[in-house]
Design a protein around this motif. Structure first.
Motif, PDB file in Angstrom:
ATOM      1  N   VAL A   1      61.989 -33.554  16.834  1.00 60.86           N
ATOM      2  CA  VAL A   1      61.182 -32.731  17.887  1.00 60.86           C
ATOM      3  C   VAL A   1      62.274 -32.162  19.029  1.00 60.86           C
ATOM      4  O   VAL A   1      62.642 -32.683  19.679  1.00 60.86           O
ATOM      5  CB  VAL A   1      60.120 -33.342  18.476  1.00 60.86           C
ATOM      6  N   ASN A   2      62.413 -30.835  18.875  1.00 58.26           N
ATOM      7  CA  ASN A   2      63.428 -29.987  19.458  1.00 58.26           C
ATOM      8  C   ASN A   2      62.848 -29.724  20.859  1.00 58.26           C
ATOM      9  O   ASN A   2      63.583 -29.616  21.996  1.00 58.26           O
ATOM     10  CB  ASN A   2      64.157 -28.835  18.819  1.00 58.26           C
ATOM     11  N   HIS A   3      61.531 -29.102  20.864  1.00 59.17           N
ATOM     12  CA  HIS A   3      60.804 -28.875  21.728  1.00 59.17           C
ATOM     13  C   HIS A   3      59.135 -28.843  21.762  1.00 59.17           C
ATOM     14  O   HIS A   3      58.874 -29.189  20.498  1.00 59.17           O
ATOM     15  CB  HIS A   3      61.346 -27.590  22.408  1.00 59.17           C
ATOM     16  N   PHE A   4      58.512 -28.597  22.528  1.00 64.41           N
ATOM     17  CA  PHE A   4      57.038 -28.643  22.443  1.00 64.41           C
ATOM     18  C   PHE A   4      56.600 -28.095  20.857  1.00 64.41           C
ATOM     19  O   PHE A   4      55.937 -28.864  20.239  1.00 64.41           O
ATOM     20  CB  PHE A   4      56.363 -28.064  23.335  1.00 64.41           C
ATOM     21  N   PHE A   5      57.032 -26.991  20.581  1.00 62.58           N
ATOM     22  CA  PHE A   5      56.424 -26.365  19.392  1.00 62.58           C
ATOM     23  C   PHE A   5      57.625 -26.093  18.448  1.00 62.58           C
ATOM     24  O   PHE A   5      57.451 -24.967  17.528  1.00 62.58           O
ATOM     25  CB  PHE A   5      55.692 -24.897  19.611  1.00 62.58           C
ATOM     26  N   ASP A   6      58.629 -26.755  18.572  1.00 59.75           N
ATOM     27  CA  ASP A   6      59.841 -26.455  17.851  1.00 59.75           C
ATOM     28  C   ASP A   6      59.891 -27.852  17.178  1.00 59.75           C
ATOM     29  O   ASP A   6      60.910 -28.728  17.730  1.00 59.75           O
ATOM     30  CB  ASP A   6      61.228 -25.997  18.607  1.00 59.75           C
ATOM     31  N   MET A   7      59.565 -28.084  15.869  1.00 63.15           N
ATOM     32  CA  MET A   7      59.711 -29.407  15.102  1.00 63.15           C
ATOM     33  C   MET A   7      59.918 -29.125  13.741  1.00 63.15           C
ATOM     34  O   MET A   7      59.800 -27.936  13.293  1.00 63.15           O
ATOM     35  CB  MET A   7      58.344 -30.232  15.346  1.00 63.15           C
ATOM     36  N   GLN A   8      60.649 -30.043  13.287  1.00 61.41           N
ATOM     37  CA  GLN A   8      61.142 -30.174  11.888  1.00 61.41           C
ATOM     38  C   GLN A   8      60.775 -31.422  11.245  1.00 61.41           C
ATOM     39  O   GLN A   8      61.400 -32.333  11.694  1.00 61.41           O
ATOM     40  CB  GLN A   8      62.458 -29.849  11.978  1.00 61.41           C
ATOM     41  N   ILE A   9      60.094 -31.402  10.014  1.00 57.64           N
ATOM     42  CA  ILE A   9      60.001 -32.662   9.422  1.00 57.64           C
ATOM     43  C   ILE A   9      61.357 -32.986   8.512  1.00 57.64           C
ATOM     44  O   ILE A   9      61.790 -32.087   7.674  1.00 57.64           O
ATOM     45  CB  ILE A   9      58.946 -32.439   8.369  1.00 57.64           C
ATOM     46  N   ILE A  10      61.754 -34.141   8.901  1.00 55.95           N
ATOM     47  CA  ILE A  10      63.156 -34.499   8.080  1.00 55.95           C
ATOM     48  C   ILE A  10      62.851 -35.483   6.973  1.00 55.95           C
ATOM     49  O   ILE A  10      63.690 -35.900   6.247  1.00 55.95           O
ATOM     50  CB  ILE A  10      64.193 -34.905   8.994  1.00 55.95           C
ATOM     51  N   GLY A  11      61.721 -36.150   6.904  1.00 58.88           N
ATOM     52  CA  GLY A  11      61.388 -36.894   5.954  1.00 58.88           C
ATOM     53  C   GLY A  11      59.779 -37.242   5.740  1.00 58.88           C
ATOM     54  O   GLY A  11      59.073 -36.994   6.958  1.00 58.88           O
ATOM     55  N   GLU A  12      59.425 -37.466   4.662  1.00 60.00           N
ATOM     56  CA  GLU A  12      57.896 -37.715   4.588  1.00 60.00           C
ATOM     57  C   GLU A  12      57.496 -38.341   3.171  1.00 60.00           C
ATOM     58  O   GLU A  12      58.229 -38.522   2.356  1.00 60.00           O
ATOM     59  CB  GLU A  12      57.186 -36.229   4.625  1.00 60.00           C
ATOM     60  N   THR A  13      56.301 -38.904   3.154  1.00 64.28           N
ATOM     61  CA  THR A  13      55.936 -39.648   2.060  1.00 64.28           C
ATOM     62  C   THR A  13      55.861 -38.658   0.758  1.00 64.28           C
ATOM     63  O   THR A  13      55.527 -37.477   0.934  1.00 64.28           O
ATOM     64  CB  THR A  13      54.630 -40.508   1.915  1.00 64.28           C
ATOM     65  N   THR A  14      56.261 -39.314  -0.379  1.00 61.64           N
ATOM     66  CA  THR A  14      55.901 -38.472  -1.496  1.00 61.64           C
ATOM     67  C   THR A  14      54.670 -38.835  -2.279  1.00 61.64           C
ATOM     68  O   THR A  14      54.173 -38.483  -3.280  1.00 61.64           O
ATOM     69  CB  THR A  14      57.486 -39.072  -2.657  1.00 61.64           C
ATOM     70  N   ASP A  15      53.864 -39.769  -1.657  1.00 62.77           N
ATOM     71  CA  ASP A  15      52.550 -40.302  -2.286  1.00 62.77           C
ATOM     72  C   ASP A  15      51.851 -40.692  -1.379  1.00 62.77           C
ATOM     73  O   ASP A  15      51.262 -39.798  -0.425  1.00 62.77           O
ATOM     74  CB  ASP A  15      52.863 -41.275  -3.767  1.00 62.77           C
ATOM     75  N   ASP A  16      51.393 -41.940  -1.052  1.00 63.97           N
ATOM     76  CA  ASP A  16      50.521 -42.429  -0.130  1.00 63.97           C
ATOM     77  C   ASP A  16      50.893 -42.230   1.353  1.00 63.97           C
ATOM     78  O   ASP A  16      52.177 -42.495   1.274  1.00 63.97           O
ATOM     79  CB  ASP A  16      50.006 -43.763  -0.390  1.00 63.97           C
ATOM     80  N   ALA A  17      49.994 -42.163   2.233  1.00 64.38           N
ATOM     81  CA  ALA A  17      50.483 -42.376   3.577  1.00 64.38           C
ATOM     82  C   ALA A  17      50.497 -43.935   3.987  1.00 64.38           C
ATOM     83  O   ALA A  17      49.857 -44.573   3.435  1.00 64.38           O
ATOM     84  CB  ALA A  17      49.478 -41.675   4.450  1.00 64.38           C
ATOM     85  N   VAL A  18      51.120 -44.120   5.015  1.00 64.77           N
ATOM     86  CA  VAL A  18      51.252 -45.482   5.458  1.00 64.77           C
ATOM     87  C   VAL A  18      49.800 -46.052   5.815  1.00 64.77           C
ATOM     88  O   VAL A  18      49.558 -47.427   5.618  1.00 64.77           O
ATOM     89  CB  VAL A  18      52.195 -45.703   6.434  1.00 64.77           C
ATOM     90  N   GLY A  19      48.722 -45.160   6.404  1.00 68.02           N
ATOM     91  CA  GLY A  19      47.544 -45.740   6.565  1.00 68.02           C
ATOM     92  C   GLY A  19      46.896 -46.006   5.425  1.00 68.02           C
ATOM     93  O   GLY A  19      46.248 -47.129   5.333  1.00 68.02           O
ATOM     94  N   GLU A  20      47.253 -45.377   4.064  1.00 71.19           N
ATOM     95  CA  GLU A  20      46.547 -45.467   2.907  1.00 71.19           C
ATOM     96  C   GLU A  20      47.004 -46.832   2.486  1.00 71.19           C
ATOM     97  O   GLU A  20      46.337 -47.410   1.668  1.00 71.19           O
ATOM     98  CB  GLU A  20      46.676 -44.481   1.846  1.00 71.19           C
TER      99      GLU A  20
END
Ligand code: KG4
Ligand code: ZN
Length: 340
Positions: A151-170
């Motif tokens: 998160v660089n600023h309020f609306f300047d964000m960059q996803i650097i990692g994410e799930t390839t299948d289920d979310a952690v809540g799932e």
């Protein structure tokens, strides 16, 4: 003279909670959530039932938020609503209501990305809670998402990692289902885990390169493990529920922590904020607080009521957008999927 007090009505209806909040600038005056219990009997959210329940709940929930805040609708400065991501039928109830009321009152309409809101909830002014400084890393963990965001600023964000299948809540909810626990199982796994041994049953962690996650293998490993143990002892789950839940939770936390450590190493950023429904998890909250001592991180854990879906977090994004006059007209559309 410009009125320094901005009153925002925020509406959240992306999944199965109908929520409304009133903010005065960055302070929350009221934060009302109507949970939809109807889904429990189906073992998951039924989209058609969710949108119907939103229609029944939305007027009473907004009324309650206004009353609790002691604000009349004529005092509102703007209306913020969740544009997406989420279930289309659910989103449409909130957006249609927001548009109609904004037009009727002649005030600005603000569209909010639900995932921005889970991250920016940390900017709500709350006694005893510090706000992160830019840049920071956000771990968003919910029923639909698992992401590490720079998160660089309020609306300047960059996803650097994410799930390839289920979310952690799932991962929490599906594991809980295997154990015969009702939906949503995450909070119950948390409850049982608190009196269990986290090392009782070791589960293998997935090997995913870089900052991405995978949780589907863990779910399958748990399923096979439980089937095998039940074949030997039909009462295995009942007799070991605390230890099983503690072991599942421990594995999930280790997976999250391994990636966070790598993200810190790669970015050099040591401020970590968590958000999303799973950030209500007591094990995750404790582990992050311990990481301050252990790794020299500064961690930000949201106030409990701002973890699972709520409208206060939509309101704080609304306030930031209000300050930059980032408004929509009534032709704005809901989006089931939305670009970060
Ligand atoms: O953010 P959220 O309310 O809705 C989505 O946008 O998905 O997150 C809901 C998720 C569910 O999977 C629920 O089981 C999980 O958050 N959750 C928890 C806990 N409280 C909620 N998971 C683990 N431990 C908890 N205490
Ligand atoms: Zn959410």
């Amino acid at each position: 003279m410009l009125n320094p007090e901005v009153f925002i009505l925020a509406i959240e209806s992306s999944c199965d909670d109908t929520a409304a909040a009133i903010l005065c600038n960055d302070k929350v005056l009221s934060n009302v959530v109507a949970n939809q219990l109807i889904h429990t009997q189906y073992g998951g959210v039924v989209p058609e039932l969710a949108s119907r329940a939103h229609q029944q709940n939305i007027v009473p929930v907004i009324d309650a938020a206004l009353k609790k805040a002691n604000i009349k609708k004529e005092q509102l400065s703007a209306i913020a609503f969740t544009q997406g991501p989420g279930l289309m039928g659910s989103l449409l109830v909130g957006s249609s209501f927001a548009k109609s009321l904004a037009v009727a009152l002649g005030i600005p309409l603000i569209a909010v990305n639900h995932m921005h809101a889970h991250i920016l909830a940390h900017f709500i002014d709350e006694e005893g809670f510090d706000k992160p400084e830019f840049p920071f890393l956000a771990l968003t963990i919910s029923g639909g998402h698992t992401q590490i965001v720079k998160v660089n600023h309020f609306f300047d964000m960059q996803i650097i990692g994410e799930t390839t299948d289920d979310a952690v809540g799932e991962a929490f909810d599906k594991s809980a289902k295997i154990l015969g626990l009702p939906y949503p199982g995450g909070p119950l796994v948390d409850k049982y885990a608190q009196s269990g041994n986290p090392k009782a049953f070791p589960f293998t962690k997935p090997k995913v390169p870089g900052l991405d996650f995978s949780f589907s293998g863990l779910k399958t490993a748990i399923l096979y493990f439980i089937q095998k143990e039940k074949a030997k002892n039909p009462n295995f789950v009942d007799e070991n529920i605390q230890d099983i839940c503690a072991s599942i939770q421990h594995t999930i936390i280790e997976i999250l922590m391994d990636k966070l450590k790598l993200a810190v190493q790669e970015t050099g950023i040591k401020q970590i904020a968590i958000g999303g429904g799973v950030s209500a998890n007591s094990g995750i909250r404790n582990t992050l607080k311990e990481a301050e001592q252990k790794y020299g991180w500064k961690t930000f854990v949201p106030k409990f009521e701002y973890t699972t879906d709520n409208a206060a977090m939509i309101g704080i994004v609304g306030y930031q957008k209000f300050l930059s006059q980032n408004f929509e007209n009534a032709s704005v559309v809901s989006k089931a999927r939305i670009q970060f």
